[in-house]
Design a protein around this motif. Structure first.
Motif, PDB file in Angstrom:
ATOM      1  N   THR A   1      15.387  30.212  11.981  1.00 48.18           N
ATOM      2  CA  THR A   1      15.967  31.262  11.146  1.00 48.18           C
ATOM      3  C   THR A   1      14.920  31.613  10.102  1.00 48.18           C
ATOM      4  O   THR A   1      14.449  30.729   9.368  1.00 48.18           O
ATOM      5  N   THR A   2      14.513  32.895  10.060  1.00 51.13           N
ATOM      6  CA  THR A   2      13.419  33.306   9.183  1.00 51.13           C
ATOM      7  C   THR A   2      13.913  33.552   7.766  1.00 51.13           C
ATOM      8  O   THR A   2      15.106  33.462   7.480  1.00 51.13           O
ATOM      9  N   LYS A   3      12.966  33.905   6.892  1.00 46.69           N
ATOM     10  CA  LYS A   3      13.268  34.197   5.477  1.00 46.69           C
ATOM     11  C   LYS A   3      14.295  35.327   5.342  1.00 46.69           C
ATOM     12  O   LYS A   3      15.031  35.396   4.368  1.00 46.69           O
ATOM     13  N   ASP A   4      14.346  36.232   6.341  1.00 50.35           N
ATOM     14  CA  ASP A   4      15.285  37.366   6.303  1.00 50.35           C
ATOM     15  C   ASP A   4      16.620  37.036   6.953  1.00 50.35           C
ATOM     16  O   ASP A   4      17.476  37.913   7.098  1.00 50.35           O
ATOM     17  N   GLY A   5      16.793  35.793   7.391  1.00 47.99           N
ATOM     18  CA  GLY A   5      18.050  35.399   8.038  1.00 47.99           C
ATOM     19  C   GLY A   5      18.095  35.749   9.515  1.00 47.99           C
ATOM     20  O   GLY A   5      19.133  35.602  10.169  1.00 47.99           O
ATOM     21  N   GLU A   6      16.947  36.181  10.067  1.00 51.67           N
ATOM     22  CA  GLU A   6      16.898  36.560  11.490  1.00 51.67           C
ATOM     23  C   GLU A   6      16.677  35.309  12.344  1.00 51.67           C
ATOM     24  O   GLU A   6      15.839  34.465  12.016  1.00 51.67           O
ATOM     25  N   ARG A   7      17.437  35.191  13.433  1.00 54.93           N
ATOM     26  CA  ARG A   7      17.255  34.058  14.361  1.00 54.93           C
ATOM     27  C   ARG A   7      16.234  34.464  15.427  1.00 54.93           C
ATOM     28  O   ARG A   7      16.388  35.514  16.059  1.00 54.93           O
ATOM     29  N   ILE A   8      15.217  33.631  15.596  1.00 51.78           N
ATOM     30  CA  ILE A   8      14.191  33.942  16.591  1.00 51.78           C
ATOM     31  C   ILE A   8      14.002  32.753  17.531  1.00 51.78           C
ATOM     32  O   ILE A   8      14.248  31.612  17.164  1.00 51.78           O
ATOM     33  N   GLN A   9      13.600  33.067  18.761  1.00 51.58           N
ATOM     34  CA  GLN A   9      13.299  32.023  19.738  1.00 51.58           C
ATOM     35  C   GLN A   9      11.826  31.653  19.604  1.00 51.58           C
ATOM     36  O   GLN A   9      10.970  32.533  19.528  1.00 51.58           O
ATOM     37  N   LEU A  10      11.536  30.357  19.535  1.00 45.26           N
ATOM     38  CA  LEU A  10      10.155  29.892  19.447  1.00 45.26           C
ATOM     39  C   LEU A  10       9.650  29.502  20.832  1.00 45.26           C
ATOM     40  O   LEU A  10      10.409  28.973  21.644  1.00 45.26           O
ATOM     41  N   SER A  11       8.384  29.755  21.079  1.00 42.63           N
ATOM     42  CA  SER A  11       7.791  29.253  22.322  1.00 42.63           C
ATOM     43  C   SER A  11       7.580  27.741  22.161  1.00 42.63           C
ATOM     44  O   SER A  11       7.619  27.206  21.053  1.00 42.63           O
ATOM     45  N   LYS A  12       7.340  27.074  23.279  1.00 49.26           N
ATOM     46  CA  LYS A  12       7.117  25.618  23.222  1.00 49.26           C
ATOM     47  C   LYS A  12       5.910  25.295  22.337  1.00 49.26           C
ATOM     48  O   LYS A  12       5.934  24.372  21.532  1.00 49.26           O
ATOM     49  N   LYS A  13       4.827  26.080  22.477  1.00 43.70           N
ATOM     50  CA  LYS A  13       3.612  25.849  21.696  1.00 43.70           C
ATOM     51  C   LYS A  13       3.874  26.105  20.203  1.00 43.70           C
ATOM     52  O   LYS A  13       3.377  25.365  19.347  1.00 43.70           O
ATOM     53  N   GLU A  14       4.643  27.139  19.874  1.00 41.83           N
ATOM     54  CA  GLU A  14       4.985  27.397  18.465  1.00 41.83           C
ATOM     55  C   GLU A  14       5.750  26.219  17.871  1.00 41.83           C
ATOM     56  O   GLU A  14       5.457  25.766  16.761  1.00 41.83           O
ATOM     57  N   ALA A  15       6.734  25.718  18.626  1.00 48.16           N
ATOM     58  CA  ALA A  15       7.539  24.589  18.147  1.00 48.16           C
ATOM     59  C   ALA A  15       6.666  23.343  17.959  1.00 48.16           C
ATOM     60  O   ALA A  15       6.791  22.620  16.957  1.00 48.16           O
ATOM     61  N   MET A  16       5.756  23.093  18.917  1.00 53.28           N
ATOM     62  CA  MET A  16       4.870  21.926  18.823  1.00 53.28           C
ATOM     63  C   MET A  16       3.943  22.028  17.613  1.00 53.28           C
ATOM     64  O   MET A  16       3.726  21.050  16.889  1.00 53.28           O
ATOM     65  N   LEU A  17       3.403  23.221  17.387  1.00 56.95           N
ATOM     66  CA  LEU A  17       2.487  23.409  16.259  1.00 56.95           C
ATOM     67  C   LEU A  17       3.236  23.282  14.930  1.00 56.95           C
ATOM     68  O   LEU A  17       2.746  22.630  13.986  1.00 56.95           O
ATOM     69  N   LEU A  18       4.419  23.860  14.842  1.00 57.95           N
ATOM     70  CA  LEU A  18       5.223  23.726  13.618  1.00 57.95           C
ATOM     71  C   LEU A  18       5.550  22.264  13.330  1.00 57.95           C
ATOM     72  O   LEU A  18       5.453  21.802  12.190  1.00 57.95           O
ATOM     73  N   LYS A  19       5.911  21.526  14.376  1.00 53.55           N
ATOM     74  CA  LYS A  19       6.253  20.108  14.210  1.00 53.55           C
ATOM     75  C   LYS A  19       5.036  19.330  13.706  1.00 53.55           C
ATOM     76  O   LYS A  19       5.137  18.511  12.795  1.00 53.55           O
ATOM     77  N   LEU A  20       3.882  19.615  14.290  1.00 50.40           N
ATOM     78  CA  LEU A  20       2.648  18.944  13.874  1.00 50.40           C
ATOM     79  C   LEU A  20       2.344  19.222  12.400  1.00 50.40           C
ATOM     80  O   LEU A  20       2.023  18.314  11.631  1.00 50.40           O
ATOM     81  N   LEU A  21       2.464  20.490  12.005  1.00 52.30           N
ATOM     82  CA  LEU A  21       2.162  20.866  10.617  1.00 52.30           C
ATOM     83  C   LEU A  21       3.165  20.257   9.637  1.00 52.30           C
ATOM     84  O   LEU A  21       2.794  19.803   8.551  1.00 52.30           O
ATOM     85  N   ILE A  22       4.439  20.216  10.036  1.00 53.39           N
ATOM     86  CA  ILE A  22       5.467  19.641   9.159  1.00 53.39           C
ATOM     87  C   ILE A  22       5.273  18.137   9.006  1.00 53.39           C
ATOM     88  O   ILE A  22       5.388  17.587   7.905  1.00 53.39           O
ATOM     89  N   GLU A  23       4.954  17.464  10.126  1.00 48.65           N
ATOM     90  CA  GLU A  23       4.731  16.014  10.069  1.00 48.65           C
ATOM     91  C   GLU A  23       3.514  15.663   9.212  1.00 48.65           C
ATOM     92  O   GLU A  23       3.423  14.566   8.676  1.00 48.65           O
ATOM     93  N   ASN A  24       2.577  16.624   9.093  1.00 49.57           N
ATOM     94  CA  ASN A  24       1.367  16.394   8.285  1.00 49.57           C
ATOM     95  C   ASN A  24       1.349  17.292   7.046  1.00 49.57           C
ATOM     96  O   ASN A  24       0.285  17.677   6.566  1.00 49.57           O
ATOM     97  N   ARG A  25       2.552  17.635   6.544  1.00 52.45           N
ATOM     98  CA  ARG A  25       2.626  18.539   5.392  1.00 52.45           C
ATOM     99  C   ARG A  25       1.875  17.944   4.198  1.00 52.45           C
ATOM    100  O   ARG A  25       1.809  16.738   4.018  1.00 52.45           O
ATOM    101  N   ASN A  26       1.300  18.850   3.418  1.00 49.24           N
ATOM    102  CA  ASN A  26       0.479  18.505   2.251  1.00 49.24           C
ATOM    103  C   ASN A  26      -0.848  17.837   2.621  1.00 49.24           C
ATOM    104  O   ASN A  26      -1.522  17.257   1.777  1.00 49.24           O
ATOM    105  N   GLU A  27      -1.214  17.916   3.903  1.00 51.45           N
ATOM    106  CA  GLU A  27      -2.514  17.418   4.350  1.00 51.45           C
ATOM    107  C   GLU A  27      -3.226  18.526   5.110  1.00 51.45           C
ATOM    108  O   GLU A  27      -2.585  19.428   5.650  1.00 51.45           O
ATOM    109  N   VAL A  28      -4.549  18.455   5.161  1.00 45.72           N
ATOM    110  CA  VAL A  28      -5.315  19.396   5.975  1.00 45.72           C
ATOM    111  C   VAL A  28      -5.287  18.905   7.426  1.00 45.72           C
ATOM    112  O   VAL A  28      -5.589  17.750   7.704  1.00 45.72           O
TER     113      VAL A  28
END
Length: 228
Positions: free
Chosen positions: A151-178
Motif C-alpha cells: 500500500t503506497t503513500k497515496d493509499g493505492e494497493r499495488i502488486q510487487l514483482s518477486k524481485k521487488e519484494a526480495m529487494l525491499l526485504k533485503l533493504l528493510i533487514e539492513n535498514r540504516n546500513e549501506v
C-alpha cells in the motif's frame, strides 16, 4: 497444505542420495533432490526449506560456495554439511561460510537424524522470536511480503514483482546500513546471474515513486557512492 518439514538434499553420489532420501522420508520429512550446485541454487530460489543437507564436493558449484551464496541472500535456512573432508580446517571453513553443522562421512544415521531434528527445532524457535513478520509498515506505506503487495503513500494497493519484494526485504533487514550493489545483485538475482547495475537504479526509482512523499528528496531510499 502439508505440515511435513521440507529438506533439500544436495548430494551427487546416487546410492548415498537414494539411501538418505529413503530414510528421511521414513522419518516423515518431505525431500527435494538436487545432484549438483546449479540445481541446488535453483531450488533454493524457488522453494522454502526447513533444512538443507549439503555435500561439499559437487559438480559445478561446490557446497561451500552454495552455503556462502545462501547467507549473502539473507536466507537463514539451517545448513548441515556432509563431507568426506574431515580435517579441522575444512570443518572451520564450512562453518565460517554459513553452515550450522558439519558431519563427516562415513556417519552414523541415528546421529544425522538427531542433528537434523535439533537444527530444525532451533530454527523454528529463532523464527518465532526474531521475525518482523510478513507485514512491514513505514510512514504511510505497508508491505505485505506474503501476498507480494504494497500500500503506497497515496493509499493505492499495488502488486510487487518477486524481485521487488526480495529487494525491499533485503533493504528493510539492513535498514540504516549501506547495502552494496554487489550484495544486492547476489542476494536478489542469485549466484553469477547479474543484470546491469542500472536495473537496481530503476528499482530504487520505482520505490521512491511508490513510497516517498517527495521522490526528489527521499526519506527512506537513499543512494550513496559505492552502495545504496
Amino acid at each position: 497444505m502439508s505440515s511435513k518439514k521440507t529438506i533439500l538434499l544436495v548430494e551427487d553420489e546416487e546410492n548415498l542420495h537414494e539411501a538418505l532420501k529413503l530414510n528421511l522420508e521414513l522419518e516423515g520429512y518431505e525431500i527435494t533432490s538436487a545432484f549438483d550446485g546449479t540445481q541446488a541454487l535453483k531450488a533454493i530460489q524457488t522453494e522454502y526449506f526447513d533444512l538443507i543437507i549439503l555435500d561439499v564436493m559437487l559438480p559445478g558449484i561446490d557446497g561451500i560456495s552454495i552455503a556462502e551464496t545462501i547467507r549473502v541472500q539473507n536466507n537463514d535456512v539451517p545448513i548441515l554439511i556432509l563431507s568426506a573432508k574431515n580435517a579441522s580446517a575444512d570443518r572451520v571453513l564450512g562453518l565460517k561460510k554459513g553452515a550450522d553443522d558439519y558431519l563427516t562421512k562415513p556417519f552414523n544415521l541415528e546421529e544425522l537424524l538427531l542433528r537434523i531434528h535439533k537444527l530444525i527445532e532451533k530454527n523454528k524457535k529463532m523464527q518465532e522470536k526474531d521475525s518482523f513478520g510478513d507485514v512491514y509498515s513505514f510512514g504511510r506505506n505497508t508491505i505485505d511480503f506474503k501476498a507480494q503487495e504494497a500500500t503506497t503513500k497515496d493509499g493505492e494497493r499495488i502488486q510487487l514483482s518477486k524481485k521487488e519484494a526480495m529487494l525491499l526485504k533485503l533493504l528493510i533487514e539492513n535498514r540504516n546500513e549501506v547495502v552494496t550493489r554487489e550484495k544486492i545483485l547476489q542476494a536478489v538475482w542469485g549466484y553469477n546471474v547479474y543484470p546491469t547495475t542500472r536495473t537496481i537504479d530503476n528499482f530504487v526509482l520505482n520505490f521512491r515513486k511508490y513510497f516517498e512523499e517527495d521522490s526528489r528528496h527521499p526519506k527512506y531510499f537513499h543512494s550513496v557512492r559505492g552502495g545504496l
